[in-house]
Design a protein around this motif. Structure first.
Motif, PDB file in Angstrom:
ATOM      1  N   ASP A  87      41.914  36.311  47.922  1.00 44.68           N
ATOM      2  CA  ASP A  87      40.710  35.512  48.123  1.00 44.68           C
ATOM      3  C   ASP A  87      39.615  36.123  47.233  1.00 44.68           C
ATOM      4  O   ASP A  87      39.776  37.240  46.719  1.00 44.68           O
ATOM      5  CB  ASP A  87      40.341  35.584  49.618  1.00 44.68           C
ATOM      6  N   ASP A  89      35.664  35.585  47.891  1.00 46.82           N
ATOM      7  CA  ASP A  89      34.420  35.951  48.582  1.00 46.82           C
ATOM      8  C   ASP A  89      34.670  36.900  49.746  1.00 46.82           C
ATOM      9  O   ASP A  89      35.452  36.607  50.655  1.00 46.82           O
ATOM     10  CB  ASP A  89      33.697  34.685  49.045  1.00 46.82           C
ATOM     11  N   GLU A  90      34.018  38.032  49.691  1.00 41.78           N
ATOM     12  CA  GLU A  90      34.150  39.117  50.674  1.00 41.78           C
ATOM     13  C   GLU A  90      35.566  39.716  50.663  1.00 41.78           C
ATOM     14  O   GLU A  90      35.951  40.421  51.589  1.00 41.78           O
ATOM     15  CB  GLU A  90      33.740  38.664  52.082  1.00 41.78           C
ATOM     16  N   THR A  91      36.312  39.407  49.589  1.00 38.68           N
ATOM     17  CA  THR A  91      37.585  40.098  49.357  1.00 38.68           C
ATOM     18  C   THR A  91      37.484  40.855  48.037  1.00 38.68           C
ATOM     19  O   THR A  91      37.586  42.084  48.020  1.00 38.68           O
ATOM     20  CB  THR A  91      38.758  39.102  49.340  1.00 38.68           C
ATOM     21  N   ASP A 202      39.684  38.171  53.701  1.00 38.32           N
ATOM     22  CA  ASP A 202      38.831  38.579  54.826  1.00 38.32           C
ATOM     23  C   ASP A 202      38.937  37.585  55.973  1.00 38.32           C
ATOM     24  O   ASP A 202      38.245  37.729  56.980  1.00 38.32           O
ATOM     25  CB  ASP A 202      37.363  38.689  54.386  1.00 38.32           C
ATOM     26  N   ASP A 206      43.439  33.034  54.902  1.00 40.87           N
ATOM     27  CA  ASP A 206      43.847  33.430  53.551  1.00 40.87           C
ATOM     28  C   ASP A 206      45.334  33.807  53.494  1.00 40.87           C
ATOM     29  O   ASP A 206      45.885  33.953  52.405  1.00 40.87           O
ATOM     30  CB  ASP A 206      43.021  34.642  53.071  1.00 40.87           C
TER      31      ASP A 206
HETATM   32 MG   LIG Z   1      36.616  35.229  51.821  1.00 40.32          MG
END
Ligand SMILES: [Mg+2]
Length: 281
Positions: A87, A89-91, A202, A206
């Motif tokens: 992923d 975003d935020e990964t 995250d 995912d």
């Molecule tokens: Mg994410």
């Protein structure tokens, strides 16, 4: 019973219909105006994510585990070319400055607000993410970036990944949202040509579509059922700021601030009734 989602499939359908950008899948429609304080409940989570060294350590821990898995998975694999799916975003990239801006301005998510951030292409890589992508490259394993960012964000997302020095930061390895926010079809597309060794994200969604219908327990039983995959094929990164779990919390996009506040209190699991928990005089 709290105000959790009782119709996860309907909620998923709502998510698909409402799906816009990566963060937006969990956000209400834009408010008419900013209201200072309306996102103060997100402050601790966002500060922890941006500043706590424990958050940084968790990213390194996750990427270290992923790296440790890879050689054995390659050795056990078949003859197909190898890939890992991540992923964004935020990964691999942190959007904590966007979350912080929401709090600072008391301003709701909107596509325009989100694009203000992503078009700058200056999200920082999460700790260990770039090194992990380069480790994969050195092992002969391709990295595919599957994100629910919108197609219009393709160029800026690619530019951001390239600026941070990620391996495989190229158009053919970047799969943005198409008709649905479910990532299943895009994972399947990669799996047609590659043996997928690991998935990193995250959000449980995912990893596998089974997590898209979480049930009344917010997905706890599903996580127990798949517990042996975590730290093996599924590598999860920490994100206390937002996520699909908010659907279980709020049950709808259209809650008022007061309803959301009440839902948060209802979701807390204390150890005695609040009326008995008054502070001592
Ligand atoms: Mg994410």
């Amino acid at each position: 019973m709290n105000t959790v989602a009782t119709k996860p499939l309907l909620l998923l359908a709502a998510l698909v219909l409402l799906g816009t950008s990566a963060c937006s899948t969990l956000r209400p429609p834009p408010a008419a105006e900013a209201r200072p304080g309306r996102y103060d409940h997100m402050m601790n989570a966002t500060i922890w994510y941006q500043r706590a060294p424990e958050a940084r350590a968790l990213y390194h821990q996750a990427f270290n585990i992923a790296r440790a898995q890879l050689p054995a998975l390659i050795a056990q694999g078949d003859n197909r070319p190898k890939a890992v799916i991540v992923d964004i975003d935020e990964t691999m990239l942190s959007n904590a400055p966007f979350e912080a801006q929401e709090i600072l301005e008391g301003r709701d998510y909107s596509d325009a607000f989100w694009r203000d951030w992503t078009q700058q292409a200056r999200a920082q890589a999460t700790p260990g993410a770039v090194e992990f992508s380069r480790f994969c490259e050195a092992q002969g394993v391709q990295v595919f970036y599957i994100t629910n960012r919108a197609q219009e964000e393709h160029a800026n997302t690619l530019r951001n990944l390239q600026a941070q020095g990620f391996a495989f930061a190229r158009a053919e390895n970047l799969l943005l949202r198409e008709e649905t926010s479910s990532k299943k079809d895009r994972r399947d597309k990669v799996a047609e040509r590659f043996e997928v060794l690991l998935l990193l994200g995250d959000n449980l969604n995912d990893f596998a579509d089974v997590f898209e219908a979480r049930g009344d327990d917010w997905g706890a039983e599903l996580v127990e059922r798949y517990r042996h995959e975590f730290g093996k094929r599924f590598i999860i990164l920490p994100n206390p700021m937002y996520g699909e779990w908010e659907y279980s919390l709020y049950g709808s996009h259209n809650r008022s601030d007061a309803e959301k506040s009440a839902a948060r209190r209802n979701a807390l699991q204390g150890f005695r009734p609040v009326s008995e928990a008054a502070p001592a005089p």
